[in-house]
Motif scaffolding. Structure first.
Motif, short mmCIF file in Angstrom:
data_model
loop_
_atom_site.label_atom_id
_atom_site.label_comp_id
_atom_site.label_asym_id
_atom_site.label_seq_id
_atom_site.Cartn_x
_atom_site.Cartn_y
_atom_site.Cartn_z
N GLN A 298 0.82 -1.20 0.00
CA GLN A 298 0.00 0.00 0.00
C GLN A 298 0.87 1.26 0.00
O GLN A 298 0.59 2.22 -0.73
CB GLN A 298 -0.93 0.03 1.22
CG GLN A 298 -1.97 -1.08 1.23
CD GLN A 298 -1.46 -2.32 1.95
OE1 GLN A 298 -0.24 -2.59 2.00
NE2 GLN A 298 -2.38 -3.10 2.51
N THR A 299 1.93 1.26 0.81
CA THR A 299 2.81 2.44 0.86
C THR A 299 3.55 2.61 -0.46
O THR A 299 3.66 3.72 -0.98
CB THR A 299 3.82 2.28 2.01
OG1 THR A 299 3.11 2.06 3.24
CG2 THR A 299 4.68 3.52 2.13
N THR B 101 -5.42 5.44 -16.34
CA THR B 101 -5.99 4.78 -15.15
C THR B 101 -5.52 3.33 -15.12
O THR B 101 -6.26 2.43 -14.70
CB THR B 101 -7.52 4.84 -15.19
OG1 THR B 101 -7.99 4.22 -16.40
CG2 THR B 101 -8.02 6.27 -15.14
N THR B 102 -4.25 3.13 -15.55
CA THR B 102 -3.73 1.76 -15.62
C THR B 102 -3.52 1.20 -14.21
O THR B 102 -3.38 1.93 -13.22
CB THR B 102 -2.40 1.74 -16.38
OG1 THR B 102 -1.48 2.68 -15.79
CG2 THR B 102 -2.60 2.12 -17.84
N LEU B 103 -3.48 -0.12 -14.17
CA LEU B 103 -3.32 -0.84 -12.90
C LEU B 103 -1.84 -0.98 -12.56
O LEU B 103 -1.03 -1.31 -13.42
CB LEU B 103 -3.96 -2.23 -13.01
CG LEU B 103 -3.87 -3.14 -11.78
CD1 LEU B 103 -4.65 -2.55 -10.61
CD2 LEU B 103 -4.37 -4.54 -12.14
N LEU B 104 -1.50 -0.71 -11.30
CA LEU B 104 -0.13 -0.90 -10.82
C LEU B 104 0.02 -2.39 -10.47
O LEU B 104 -0.10 -2.80 -9.32
CB LEU B 104 0.11 0.00 -9.60
CG LEU B 104 1.54 0.37 -9.27
CD1 LEU B 104 2.19 1.12 -10.42
CD2 LEU B 104 1.59 1.23 -8.01
N LYS B 105 0.26 -3.19 -11.49
CA LYS B 105 0.16 -4.65 -11.37
C LYS B 105 1.14 -5.24 -10.37
O LYS B 105 0.79 -6.14 -9.60
CB LYS B 105 0.38 -5.28 -12.75
CG LYS B 105 -0.72 -4.98 -13.75
CD LYS B 105 -0.45 -5.68 -15.08
CE LYS B 105 -1.55 -5.40 -16.09
NZ LYS B 105 -1.30 -6.07 -17.38
N TYR B 106 2.37 -4.75 -10.37
CA TYR B 106 3.39 -5.37 -9.52
C TYR B 106 2.97 -5.34 -8.06
O TYR B 106 2.98 -6.37 -7.37
CB TYR B 106 4.73 -4.65 -9.72
CG TYR B 106 5.83 -5.19 -8.85
CD1 TYR B 106 6.51 -6.34 -9.21
CD2 TYR B 106 6.18 -4.55 -7.66
CE1 TYR B 106 7.53 -6.85 -8.41
CE2 TYR B 106 7.18 -5.05 -6.85
CZ TYR B 106 7.86 -6.20 -7.23
OH TYR B 106 8.85 -6.70 -6.42
N LYS C 90 -1.64 -9.29 -3.12
CA LYS C 90 -2.38 -10.55 -3.13
C LYS C 90 -1.52 -11.68 -2.59
O LYS C 90 -2.01 -12.56 -1.86
CB LYS C 90 -2.83 -10.87 -4.56
CG LYS C 90 -4.11 -10.18 -4.97
CD LYS C 90 -4.65 -10.77 -6.26
CE LYS C 90 -6.05 -10.26 -6.53
NZ LYS C 90 -6.66 -10.89 -7.71
N GLU C 91 -0.24 -11.67 -2.94
CA GLU C 91 0.66 -12.73 -2.46
C GLU C 91 0.80 -12.70 -0.95
O GLU C 91 1.03 -13.74 -0.31
CB GLU C 91 2.03 -12.57 -3.12
CG GLU C 91 2.05 -12.91 -4.61
CD GLU C 91 3.39 -12.60 -5.25
OE1 GLU C 91 4.29 -12.13 -4.50
OE2 GLU C 91 3.54 -12.80 -6.47
N LYS C 92 0.63 -11.53 -0.38
CA LYS C 92 0.74 -11.41 1.07
C LYS C 92 -0.57 -11.72 1.77
O LYS C 92 -0.70 -11.53 2.97
CB LYS C 92 1.19 -9.99 1.43
CG LYS C 92 2.65 -9.73 1.06
CD LYS C 92 3.15 -8.47 1.71
CE LYS C 92 4.65 -8.30 1.50
NZ LYS C 92 5.21 -7.16 2.23
N ASP D 64 -8.30 -3.83 -3.27
CA ASP D 64 -9.30 -3.30 -4.21
C ASP D 64 -8.56 -2.85 -5.47
O ASP D 64 -7.65 -2.04 -5.41
CB ASP D 64 -10.04 -2.13 -3.59
CG ASP D 64 -11.08 -1.54 -4.53
OD1 ASP D 64 -11.44 -2.22 -5.51
OD2 ASP D 64 -11.50 -0.40 -4.31
N GLU D 65 -8.96 -3.43 -6.59
CA GLU D 65 -8.23 -3.13 -7.83
C GLU D 65 -8.23 -1.65 -8.15
O GLU D 65 -7.22 -1.09 -8.60
CB GLU D 65 -8.84 -3.91 -8.99
CG GLU D 65 -8.09 -3.71 -10.31
CD GLU D 65 -8.66 -4.55 -11.44
OE1 GLU D 65 -8.77 -4.01 -12.56
OE2 GLU D 65 -8.99 -5.72 -11.18
N ASP D 66 -9.34 -0.96 -7.92
CA ASP D 66 -9.43 0.47 -8.24
C ASP D 66 -8.44 1.29 -7.41
O ASP D 66 -7.95 2.32 -7.88
CB ASP D 66 -10.84 0.98 -7.99
CG ASP D 66 -11.83 0.42 -9.00
OD1 ASP D 66 -11.38 -0.03 -10.08
OD2 ASP D 66 -13.04 0.42 -8.72
#
Length: 715
Positions: A561-562, A597-602, A608-610, A615-617
């Motif tokens: 998140q940070t 408005t692309t997704l920060l996939k990494y 998710k791995e953690k 929330d994808e948005d």
């Protein structure tokens, strides 16, 4: 100014706002040109003395003198006559018939009457006249006297035969040449005189002379159709009598007679005969200017906010140019001749070419040239100065053409010098075409005027351009070049604080410029916008991989998140920094839109791995999505450069597959839904990016190390 336009746009829709501006343009042009079309009038009276020399302000046809010339030409046309030899045959046949009938009814036909008692009876006369007047087109009995008939009836057959031959021969002799009606009397007498010379009895000679006179008529007949045709041709060939523009109608101190007063009335120069036609014509002219600008902006496919801004800019520059023309024309009162050639005609076209585009500059060049032909009309109201109009047209075109490579402000001055040369060539060409007898001083004055006009146009353009750019927020080519200077504070900031980002921005700029130019977008805007698009990374440069020279990645010690907040924030922080330094809105838009408005996939998948449920948005950039083709190309180039740079061994096949996947991913994610880029253009961009990346990451030849022995030998 830009803020004022936006405020007006908030209150009014674009259509209403546009017509307000067009009305202002029309009214301004009407008022500025009004004094140059309103006819001068003079307080003159018939048979008074002219208080000043009056010249014709225009060229008109003097109808009265023209009609008089046509009547004179018609009166000078000679009547067309046609010689008809068949008339001679008809008249001799008629005379022959009269003699034949007389022989048929003459006295010798009465065989039972003794010769001594033979007398022409009334019955014989009546029978002859009846025979001659029966079923004929011409009743000869009305023109030949009874005495002549009696003399014929009293003659012998032989006498009639002799008289017949003599009369016919003399009639043919007289009528063998053409003659008109007015010559007929003379010809009749000639025929009678010829007959009188022959030996005949007195009575028969008298009758033959009368018949000869009767037989001779004009054989050269008037042809009314050909005569009328010649008259019409002569009338048509008459040139209308004109009162020429500049022609002196009456000299000062001379009497105003009826002809002079009539000419003054025809020209509308008397106070009692003021015409409204010039005002109607000027109103239509102003309306035409409005419609030309309206149709251009209506067909221009840009957003309405930009249209409104450009329309205000065009309105101000056009009205400014017309006002300067009006001021220059007033200098004419100081007896500065040909002041029109001093006017910086290329100023408005060069300003509009620099700030908007060539098409707008061309339209205003033509409008300006048309207005100049009225304003600089040699103080003759209602006249049109074609030479000045062409001068303004060629000067404006020269300014547009020679400013095509306007990457530096110094090019404006160079363009002004070229305009001076074009002005000079035009003035000399017109003078030589007209075979003007000018002195060396006149040519020198023209040369000075031409040079001053071109140089002054470039100086005014250089001076006014920054004012319009800052006031309207116009991002011109020269402004872009200035902002690309590495000495700009923000570029120095990114170079010193985030050198990796600076290198990345330069690489993206190369890619974006090539892609934009391939699809017809603004390549220079894309290049310079790329220099600033990641300026937000200077706030936390070490959190971005291109600046991590030591290999230490601080995100390894942060929660997703940070890290997400730090990465996503660089777009907004960059836009805020650009606003702080008052950079153009186009750069701010690129900074905000280059990730869309692309997704920060990494970090999304890391969360998710953690075991988190992200929330994808919340892991998407705030956007907005790219609104222009330039922003769309930059967003693709930015991702492509970063992705290819992270590849260990990039090959053309790998690069092509990567570029295709990035573009396809953006398409599926709807990132290009709000800009006017097409699938065909995306294919072009993909091809250009692949070619450019292959040129950057081409395979290099490995040079094997020599063995020590070989190196020693070479040493």
């Amino acid at each position: 100014m830009q803020k004022w336009v936006r405020n007006m746009k908030d209150l009014l829709n674009y259509t209403f706002f546009k017509w307000i501006l067009l009305t202002i343009i029309g009214l301004a042009s009407f008022l500025l040109l009004l004094s140059h079309v309103s006819p001068d009038t003079y307080n003159t009276r018939l048979f008074s003395v002219a208080e000043e020399t009056i010249r014709s302000p225009k060229t008109i046809v003097d109808e009265r003198l023209s009609e008089a010339e046509r009547e004179r030409a018609a009166s000078e046309v000679e009547e067309v006559y046609q010689y008809k030899p068949e008339i001679t045959n008809n008249r001799t046949s008629l005379i022959s018939s009269i003699f034949d009938f007389a022989q048929e009814f003459n006295i010798s036909a009465e065989e039972d009457v003794p010769p001594a008692d033979q007398v022409v009876s009334n019955e014989m006369l009546e029978n002859l006249k009846e025979a001659l007047s029966e079923d004929v087109s011409e009743n000869v009995t009305e023109f030949i006297s009874d005495q002549t008939f009696i003399q014929l009836l009293a003659a012998t057959d032989q006498g009639l035969e002799d008289a017949k031959g003599i009369t016919i021969d003399q009639v043919e002799r007289v009528m063998q040449e053409p003659f008109k009606q007015e010559e007929a009397a003379l010809k009749k007498n000639s025929a009678a005189e010829y007959v009188a010379q022959f030996t005949l009895s007195d009575d028969l000679k008298s009758a033959s002379m009368d018949l000869a006179k009767f037989a001779v008529v004009e054989n050269n007949i008037l042809d009314p159709e050909q005569t009328e045709a010649r008259i019409a041709q002569a009338v048509e060939a008459v040139d209308p009598v004109q009162i020429l523009e500049g022609q002196v109608i009456v000299q000062k101190g001379y009497l105003i007679d009826r002809d002079v007063y009539r000419q003054l009335e025809a020209l509308g120069l008397t106070t009692s005969n003021t015409s409204t036609e010039p005002f109607i014509g000027l109103a239509l002219f102003s309306l035409l200017i409005m419609l030309i600008i309206h149709f251009h902006f209506s067909s221009w496919k840009i957003n309405e906010e930009s249209k409104g801004l450009y329309l205000v800019l065009v309105s101000i520059i056009l009205i400014l140019s017309l006002s300067l023309m009006k001021a220059a024309e007033l200098v004419r009162e100081l007896e500065v001749l040909q002041v029109a050639y001093l006017f910086p005609a290329a100023m408005a076209p060069m300003l509009l070419k620099s700030m908007i585009n060539t098409r707008v500059a061309l339209i205003i060049t033509m409008i300006q040239a048309l207005c100049a032909s009225i304003i600089f009309n040699d103080m003759m109201t209602g006249a049109i100065n074609v030479e000045v109009s062409l001068y303004f047209l060629f000067s404006g075109l020269a300014g547009i053409l020679f400013l095509s490579d306007n990457r530096r402000r110094t090019h404006l001055l160079r363009a002004g010098l070229f305009v001076s040369v074009a002005n000079l060539i035009f003035l000399f060409s017109i003078t030589l075409i007209e075979s003007g007898q000018l002195s060396a001083i006149d040519y020198t004055i023209f040369a000075v005027y031409a040079v001053i006009s071109g140089v002054f146009a470039s100086i005014l353009t250089i001076g006014l351009l920054p004012l319009f750019e800052s006031g309207f927020g116009i991002l011109s080519t020269m402004k872009l070049v200035e902002l690309s200077n590495p000495n700009h504070p923000l570029l120095k900031k990114i170079l010193t604080e985030a050198p990796g980002t600076y290198h990345h921005s330069v690489m993206v700029a190369n890619l974006a410029e090539a892609g934009c130019e391939a699809i017809g977008a603004n390549g220079l805007l894309a290049r310079v916008g790329c220099y600033y698009h990641d300026i937000g990374k200077t706030k936390r440069p070490h959190y971005f991989i291109e600046n991590q020279m030591s290999g230490h990645n601080p995100h390894d010690h942060l929660d997703p998140q940070t890290s997400r907040d730090i990465i996503i924030a660089h777009a907004k922080e960059g836009a805020d920094l650009l606003r702080k330094y008052k950079l153009p809105n186009e750069f701010i838009d690129i900074a905000e839109q280059h990730h869309g408005t692309t997704l920060l996939k990494y970090f999304y998948y890391k969360a998710k791995e953690k075991g988190l449920e992200p929330d994808e948005d919340s892991y998407r950039y705030p956007g907005p999505r790219p609104q222009t083709r330039e922003a769309a190309v930059i967003s693709i180039a930015d991702s492509v450069e970063a992705a290819v740079r992270s590849m260990k061994e990039p090959t053309p096949e790998k690069i092509k597959k990567l570029v295709e996947s990035i573009i396809q991913d953006r398409l599926q994610d709807g990132q290009f839904n709000e800009c006017d880029i097409t699938i065909k253009q995306l294919e072009t961009i993909k091809k250009v990016l692949c070619e450019t990346m292959n040129g950057i990451f081409h395979s290099r030849i490995e040079y094997p190390e020599f063995k020590k022995e070989e190196r020693k030998k070479e040493a």
